[in-house]
Design a protein around this motif. Structure first.
Motif, PDB file in Angstrom:
ATOM      1  N   LYS A   1       0.962  -1.255   0.110  1.00 54.88           N
ATOM      2  CA  LYS A   1       0.019  -0.029   0.147  1.00 54.88           C
ATOM      3  C   LYS A   1       0.928   1.289   0.014  1.00 54.88           C
ATOM      4  O   LYS A   1       1.066   1.944   0.969  1.00 54.88           O
ATOM      5  CB  LYS A   1      -0.826   0.039   1.276  1.00 54.88           C
ATOM      6  N   LEU A   2       1.514   1.690  -1.245  1.00 51.10           N
ATOM      7  CA  LEU A   2       2.382   2.389  -1.230  1.00 51.10           C
ATOM      8  C   LEU A   2       1.947   3.995  -1.100  1.00 51.10           C
ATOM      9  O   LEU A   2       2.581   4.875  -0.745  1.00 51.10           O
ATOM     10  CB  LEU A   2       3.370   2.480  -2.628  1.00 51.10           C
ATOM     11  N   THR A   3       0.616   4.061  -1.406  1.00 52.45           N
ATOM     12  CA  THR A   3       0.103   5.463  -1.401  1.00 52.45           C
ATOM     13  C   THR A   3      -1.097   5.902  -0.455  1.00 52.45           C
ATOM     14  O   THR A   3      -1.619   6.540  -0.693  1.00 52.45           O
ATOM     15  CB  THR A   3      -0.758   5.639  -2.945  1.00 52.45           C
ATOM     16  N   ALA A   4      -0.702   4.900   0.786  1.00 48.65           N
ATOM     17  CA  ALA A   4      -1.953   5.117   1.571  1.00 48.65           C
ATOM     18  C   ALA A   4      -1.830   6.498   2.552  1.00 48.65           C
ATOM     19  O   ALA A   4      -2.905   6.886   2.574  1.00 48.65           O
ATOM     20  CB  ALA A   4      -1.724   3.976   2.715  1.00 48.65           C
ATOM     21  N   ASP A   5      -0.778   7.036   2.456  1.00 51.90           N
ATOM     22  CA  ASP A   5      -0.514   8.377   3.129  1.00 51.90           C
ATOM     23  C   ASP A   5      -0.521   9.438   2.214  1.00 51.90           C
ATOM     24  O   ASP A   5      -0.142  10.495   2.553  1.00 51.90           O
ATOM     25  CB  ASP A   5       0.367   8.466   4.157  1.00 51.90           C
TER      26      ASP A   5
ATOM     27  N   GLU B   1     -11.208  -3.074   0.320  1.00 53.82           N
ATOM     28  CA  GLU B   1      -9.845  -2.672  -0.603  1.00 53.82           C
ATOM     29  C   GLU B   1      -8.865  -3.751  -0.248  1.00 53.82           C
ATOM     30  O   GLU B   1      -7.612  -3.337   0.000  1.00 53.82           O
ATOM     31  CB  GLU B   1      -9.675  -1.480  -0.184  1.00 53.82           C
ATOM     32  N   CYS B   2      -8.967  -5.060  -0.338  1.00 54.79           N
ATOM     33  CA  CYS B   2      -7.989  -6.425  -0.056  1.00 54.79           C
ATOM     34  C   CYS B   2      -6.962  -6.338  -1.009  1.00 54.79           C
ATOM     35  O   CYS B   2      -5.995  -7.006  -1.051  1.00 54.79           O
ATOM     36  CB  CYS B   2      -8.755  -7.513   0.474  1.00 54.79           C
ATOM     37  N   GLU B   3      -7.204  -5.914  -2.358  1.00 51.09           N
ATOM     38  CA  GLU B   3      -6.226  -6.000  -3.490  1.00 51.09           C
ATOM     39  C   GLU B   3      -4.872  -5.239  -2.962  1.00 51.09           C
ATOM     40  O   GLU B   3      -4.913  -4.253  -2.332  1.00 51.09           O
ATOM     41  CB  GLU B   3      -6.458  -5.529  -4.559  1.00 51.09           C
ATOM     42  N   PRO B   4      -3.803  -6.043  -3.184  1.00 51.79           N
ATOM     43  CA  PRO B   4      -2.542  -5.191  -3.020  1.00 51.79           C
ATOM     44  C   PRO B   4      -2.383  -3.929  -3.686  1.00 51.79           C
ATOM     45  O   PRO B   4      -2.810  -4.003  -4.944  1.00 51.79           O
ATOM     46  CB  PRO B   4      -1.547  -6.111  -3.693  1.00 51.79           C
ATOM     47  N   TYR B   5      -1.588  -2.946  -3.250  1.00 55.06           N
ATOM     48  CA  TYR B   5      -1.403  -1.583  -3.801  1.00 55.06           C
ATOM     49  C   TYR B   5      -2.428  -0.718  -3.781  1.00 55.06           C
ATOM     50  O   TYR B   5      -2.288   0.467  -3.737  1.00 55.06           O
ATOM     51  CB  TYR B   5      -0.879  -1.774  -5.665  1.00 55.06           C
ATOM     52  N   ILE B   6      -3.619  -1.067  -3.926  1.00 53.85           N
ATOM     53  CA  ILE B   6      -4.938  -0.067  -4.112  1.00 53.85           C
ATOM     54  C   ILE B   6      -5.108   0.616  -2.909  1.00 53.85           C
ATOM     55  O   ILE B   6      -5.516   0.028  -1.839  1.00 53.85           O
ATOM     56  CB  ILE B   6      -6.200  -0.595  -4.776  1.00 53.85           C
ATOM     57  N   THR B   7      -5.250   2.027  -3.001  1.00 55.29           N
ATOM     58  CA  THR B   7      -5.583   2.814  -1.861  1.00 55.29           C
ATOM     59  C   THR B   7      -6.818   3.743  -1.992  1.00 55.29           C
ATOM     60  O   THR B   7      -6.815   4.737  -1.044  1.00 55.29           O
ATOM     61  CB  THR B   7      -4.291   3.456  -1.151  1.00 55.29           C
ATOM     62  N   ALA B   8      -7.152   3.897  -3.153  1.00 54.82           N
ATOM     63  CA  ALA B   8      -8.133   4.832  -3.539  1.00 54.82           C
ATOM     64  C   ALA B   8      -9.541   4.921  -2.585  1.00 54.82           C
ATOM     65  O   ALA B   8      -9.869   5.985  -2.241  1.00 54.82           O
ATOM     66  CB  ALA B   8      -8.694   4.740  -5.037  1.00 54.82           C
TER      67      ALA B   8
ATOM     68  N   PRO C   1       4.042   7.780  -7.142  1.00 52.00           N
ATOM     69  CA  PRO C   1       2.743   7.182  -7.072  1.00 52.00           C
ATOM     70  C   PRO C   1       1.750   7.962  -6.418  1.00 52.00           C
ATOM     71  O   PRO C   1       2.119   8.825  -5.686  1.00 52.00           O
ATOM     72  CB  PRO C   1       3.035   5.672  -6.433  1.00 52.00           C
ATOM     73  N   GLY C   2       0.401   7.916  -6.566  1.00 54.48           N
ATOM     74  CA  GLY C   2      -0.527   8.608  -5.959  1.00 54.48           C
ATOM     75  C   GLY C   2      -1.850   8.456  -6.165  1.00 54.48           C
ATOM     76  O   GLY C   2      -2.191   7.385  -6.715  1.00 54.48           O
ATOM     77  N   ASN C   3      -2.783   9.291  -5.553  1.00 55.61           N
ATOM     78  CA  ASN C   3      -4.135   8.909  -5.627  1.00 55.61           C
ATOM     79  C   ASN C   3      -4.526  10.021  -6.207  1.00 55.61           C
ATOM     80  O   ASN C   3      -4.307  11.227  -5.991  1.00 55.61           O
ATOM     81  CB  ASN C   3      -4.808   8.576  -4.195  1.00 55.61           C
ATOM     82  N   PHE C   4      -5.567  10.098  -7.172  1.00 54.92           N
ATOM     83  CA  PHE C   4      -6.211  11.077  -8.052  1.00 54.92           C
ATOM     84  C   PHE C   4      -7.616  11.077  -8.148  1.00 54.92           C
ATOM     85  O   PHE C   4      -8.389  10.029  -8.129  1.00 54.92           O
ATOM     86  CB  PHE C   4      -5.574  11.007  -9.577  1.00 54.92           C
ATOM     87  N   LEU C   5      -8.301  12.286  -8.168  1.00 53.77           N
ATOM     88  CA  LEU C   5      -9.717  12.431  -8.534  1.00 53.77           C
ATOM     89  C   LEU C   5      -9.430  12.532 -10.106  1.00 53.77           C
ATOM     90  O   LEU C   5      -9.121  13.684 -10.460  1.00 53.77           O
ATOM     91  CB  LEU C   5     -10.297  13.701  -7.769  1.00 53.77           C
ATOM     92  N   VAL C   6     -10.295  11.608 -10.870  1.00 49.26           N
ATOM     93  CA  VAL C   6      -9.792  11.472 -12.222  1.00 49.26           C
ATOM     94  C   VAL C   6     -11.256  11.675 -12.893  1.00 49.26           C
ATOM     95  O   VAL C   6     -12.187  11.168 -12.681  1.00 49.26           O
ATOM     96  CB  VAL C   6      -9.360  10.198 -12.700  1.00 49.26           C
ATOM     97  N   ARG C   7     -11.083  12.611 -14.014  1.00 50.83           N
ATOM     98  CA  ARG C   7     -12.511  12.592 -15.006  1.00 50.83           C
ATOM     99  C   ARG C   7     -12.506  11.343 -15.713  1.00 50.83           C
ATOM    100  O   ARG C   7     -11.485  10.932 -16.591  1.00 50.83           O
ATOM    101  CB  ARG C   7     -12.191  13.888 -15.717  1.00 50.83           C
TER     102      ARG C   7
END
Length: 449
Positions: free
Chosen positions: A17-21, A170-177, A304-310
């Protein structure tokens, strides 16, 4: 803190979960947005615009084309360039609407303020009105199969809903959206849950969150401490706990029978936390579904990051915003490493179901040499549906489709636990999915006679 989980099978992949924070930021608008007409289970939407038409953010561009279907709204303002075909995340070409972006003008009537709207301020909202607004807004499941949300709220007469379960696992690895969404919009999510409870005419709501998200558990527990209708359920870390049937078992201790049974047959309606937030926005803010939270991640992605995407934004734009692809060969997934689909082009657009773009290097993704099955039974042990994956894979490989149907291949949820745990690196799930597709086609043809 007591932890709950499902009873059958499951595995423990590394979290990554690289992008959790990392707080969510708005993604830049694309130069052109591509809108596939089949962003949901069921009939693809039907275009209601033509080349040369001017649209705004929130303009209806395709209407529902059947009962199991959902409308699509423009996420950008500009001019319709063409209605064409393009490759989607599955690798197949399908009809799309392409819009050249010109500015960022929104339709009137969409409330863009951050002011929280509570249920108490809207006593006029009936169950029927809530469902209608959800339907009109084009909301679909945003964590999996993209099933039109309003249909789940209208169960068949033979089933009675008793509760809403929010899938915040959100049990899949990596995803933090979903995690970032909970941390940044917890209050709106709770209002969305109340709206769904009113729509389904139930008095109880649950939010299931895995223990690796302690801050989200703490925040939502604090906000619901005086609300006896909503319970936050801490869950042990185990994949695929985000599967509907596994989550129902973990949260209320009921096991959903084999297909065609669905969660509402045991009293539960399951909605992804992203869907719940979209319900809040649609009902309270009159905002159609045209953007979503998406994680862009990978061990070797620079930023890496989390985005609000159109929706309609190409994968290449988001990857570029994170520093571009790593050097060498890479595998880009729409989704996570367990259930995500490998894309063949970075022109693939973000759609309603795109919760993550995961970039794996060749070393991460390269399959090890296949060896003979050693009859260890690990695939059987971890299957969350209680199936025999080694047998299903063998039957599929030898095209024994009648036996495959008898062995209940349609119950497979494609989680990949069998393939993940196989010490011989056999393509168990690959074989099963090929056979399942044939069996499903046969069942469909049989039912149409």
């Amino acid at each position: 803190m007591k932890l709950f989980t499902f009873r059958i099978g499951g595995v423990h992949p590394q979290e990554h979960k690289l992008t959790a924070d990392i707080p969510t930021k708005e993604a830049a608008l694309p130069k052109a947005a591509v809108f596939p007409l089949g962003q949901h289970i069921g009939a693809p939407a039907r275009p209601v615009v033509k080349r040369g038409d001017k649209v705004k953010v929130g303009t209806l561009i395709a209407e529902a084309n059947g009962f199991v279907s959902a409308p699509i709204y423009s996420s950008v303002s500009g001019t319709v360039a063409k209605i064409d075909t393009s490759i989607d995340a599955t690798g197949y070409r399908q009809p799309v609407i392409i819009i050249n972006v010109e500015g960022d003008e929104w339709e009137e009537g969409i409330d863009r303020s951050s002011e929280l709207e509570n249920m108490e301020a809207h006593p006029e909202l009936t169950a029927e009105e809530i469902i209608e607004r959800i339907k009109i807004a084009g909301i679909t499941g945003m964590g999996g199969a993209s099933f039109p949300t309003f249909i789940k709220l209208c169960p068949p007469p033979t089933a009675k809903a008793e509760c809403i379960i929010v899938n915040a696992v959100e049990c899949e690895p990596y995803i933090t959206a979903d995690y970032r969404l909970m941390m940044e919009h917890a209050a709106e999510i709770l209002v969305g849950l109340k709206l769904l409870m009113k729509a389904a005419k139930v008095e109880k709501g649950y939010i299931g969150i895995e223990e690796n998200k302690p801050k989200a558990i703490e925040l939502l527990t604090e906000l619901t401490v005086e609300d006896s209708q909503i319970t936050i359920v801490p869950l042990a870390m185990k994949y695929p706990q985000g599967g509907e049937k596994q989550l129902v078992d973990a949260v209320i201790g009921r096991q959903v029978p084999a297909p065609p049974a669905i969660p509402v047959n045991v009293g539960a309606i399951v909605q992804n936390v992203g869907t719940v937030f979209a319900v809040y926005q649609a009902v309270m803010k009159h905002k159609p579904l045209f953007e979503r939270y998406t994680t862009v991640t990978g061990e070797h992605i620079k930023q890496p990051g989390n985005f609000l995407v159109r929706m309609g934004t190409p994968f290449k734009d988001l990857i570029a915003a994170c520093g571009g692809l790593p050097d060498g060969d890479n595998k880009v997934l729409a989704g996570g490493p367990m259930m995500g689909k490998s894309v063949i082009s970075l022109e693939v657009p973000v759609t309603k179901g795109t919760n993550s773009i995961t970039v794996l290097t060749d070393a991460d993704a390269h399959r090890k040499p296949i060896e003979p099955c050693i009859r260890c039974g690990k695939c059987v042990e971890v299957c969350p549906m209680g199936l025999e994956p080694y047998l299903l894979a063998t039957l599929s490989a030898f095209k024994h489709y009648e036996r495959l149907e008898q062995e209940d291949v349609v119950s497979c949820i494609s989680c990949g636990s069998c393939q993940f745990t196989c010490p011989s690196h056999r393509p168990i799930l690959d074989n099963i999915l090929q056979g399942k597709g044939v069996v499903m086609s046969r069942i469909k043809a049989r039912n149409q006679k």
